[in-house]
Design a protein around this motif. Structure first.
Motif, PDB file in Angstrom:
ATOM      1  N   LYS A  88       1.193 -10.101  14.649  1.00 52.18           N
ATOM      2  CA  LYS A  88       0.332 -10.535  13.547  1.00 52.18           C
ATOM      3  C   LYS A  88      -0.383 -11.808  13.943  1.00 52.18           C
ATOM      4  O   LYS A  88       0.178 -12.684  14.615  1.00 52.18           O
ATOM      5  N   ALA A  89      -1.593 -11.919  13.484  1.00 57.48           N
ATOM      6  CA  ALA A  89      -2.371 -13.118  13.761  1.00 57.48           C
ATOM      7  C   ALA A  89      -1.950 -14.202  12.772  1.00 57.48           C
ATOM      8  O   ALA A  89      -1.931 -13.989  11.569  1.00 57.48           O
ATOM      9  N   ASN A  90      -1.584 -15.339  13.288  1.00 52.57           N
ATOM     10  CA  ASN A  90      -1.189 -16.462  12.428  1.00 52.57           C
ATOM     11  C   ASN A  90      -2.385 -17.368  12.245  1.00 52.57           C
ATOM     12  O   ASN A  90      -2.840 -18.005  13.199  1.00 52.57           O
ATOM     13  N   LYS A  91      -2.886 -17.391  11.013  1.00 54.30           N
ATOM     14  CA  LYS A  91      -4.021 -18.264  10.726  1.00 54.30           C
ATOM     15  C   LYS A  91      -3.523 -19.462   9.938  1.00 54.30           C
ATOM     16  O   LYS A  91      -2.628 -19.354   9.115  1.00 54.30           O
ATOM     17  N   VAL A  92      -4.143 -20.588  10.182  1.00 51.60           N
ATOM     18  CA  VAL A  92      -3.790 -21.801   9.464  1.00 51.60           C
ATOM     19  C   VAL A  92      -4.523 -21.768   8.123  1.00 51.60           C
ATOM     20  O   VAL A  92      -5.741 -21.586   8.071  1.00 51.60           O
ATOM     21  N   LYS A  93      -3.732 -21.907   7.053  1.00 49.75           N
ATOM     22  CA  LYS A  93      -4.346 -21.900   5.726  1.00 49.75           C
ATOM     23  C   LYS A  93      -4.896 -23.279   5.433  1.00 49.75           C
ATOM     24  O   LYS A  93      -4.232 -24.302   5.626  1.00 49.75           O
ATOM     25  N   LYS A  94      -6.125 -23.269   4.948  1.00 50.58           N
ATOM     26  CA  LYS A  94      -6.773 -24.527   4.606  1.00 50.58           C
ATOM     27  C   LYS A  94      -6.936 -24.598   3.105  1.00 50.58           C
ATOM     28  O   LYS A  94      -7.155 -23.594   2.442  1.00 50.58           O
ATOM     29  N   GLY A  95      -6.845 -25.771   2.565  1.00 51.88           N
ATOM     30  CA  GLY A  95      -7.082 -25.984   1.149  1.00 51.88           C
ATOM     31  C   GLY A  95      -8.575 -25.985   0.879  1.00 51.88           C
ATOM     32  O   GLY A  95      -9.401 -26.043   1.792  1.00 51.88           O
ATOM     33  N   PRO A  96      -8.971 -25.915  -0.386  1.00 51.18           N
ATOM     34  CA  PRO A  96     -10.406 -25.921  -0.690  1.00 51.18           C
ATOM     35  C   PRO A  96     -11.018 -27.276  -0.348  1.00 51.18           C
ATOM     36  O   PRO A  96     -10.377 -28.320  -0.489  1.00 51.18           O
TER      37      PRO A  96
END
Length: 170
Positions: free
Chosen positions: A62-70
């Protein structure tokens, strides 16, 4: 503020669904199409390459993407939009009730005549019904007066009482 939280939550759920890359699943046997003939609809499998059968099969990572806040610009735009919606709702609630336009003289006269006719016809209908009931009561009283009195011809004493009873004295 609550709607802002709801919007952020929906966006996060949508991003999580898009980033997942699951392997395709096989249909269960009861959902596969049934064949009438003994021959398969699928073509014969091609022979595998010599090197591929020796390697073990592995699942995709699975691709791990960094979640960014708005960002602050997006957050400010969402808050401004929700504030504008709240202001519009407040204006709609506080708006004065509209009155219908006044009717013309001809329309007022027509309405008056309709109401007057309704009242007159209602009185006529009630008078007819009450007249029928009064006639029925009068006819019953008249019929009761024609019944023989107690002790007159045709009256037989049974156990010391009259057959007709004492309904006149009640």
């Amino acid at each position: 503020m609550n709607s802002l939280f709801h919007i952020q939550r929906r966006a996060a759920c949508g991003a999580a669904i898009i980033t997942t890359t699951a392997l395709p699943r096989r249909l269960p046997p009861h959902l596969l199409p049934r064949t009438i003939s003994s021959t398969s609809h699928l073509p014969a499998p091609k022979p595998a390459a010599a090197g591929s059968s020796e390697e073990p099969k592995t699942a995709q990572k699975k691709a791990n993407k960094v979640k960014k806040g708005p960002s602050s610009a997006n957050l400010a735009a969402k808050e401004a939009k929700s504030a504008k919606m709240a202001e519009t709702m407040a204006k709609a609630i506080d708006a004065p009730m509209r009155k219908p336009p006044p009717a013309s003289d001809e329309e007022m006269e027509r309405r008056y005549n309709i109401g007057r006719t309704y009242v007159i016809e209602s009185f006529k209908r009630h008078n007819r019904e009450n007249h029928d009931l009064a006639n029925k009561i009068r006819m019953k009283r008249h019929a009761m007066n024609y019944l023989p009195r107690e002790g007159e011809i045709g009256d037989e004493a049974v156990d010391g009482k009259s057959v007709y009873g004492t309904w006149r004295s009640e």
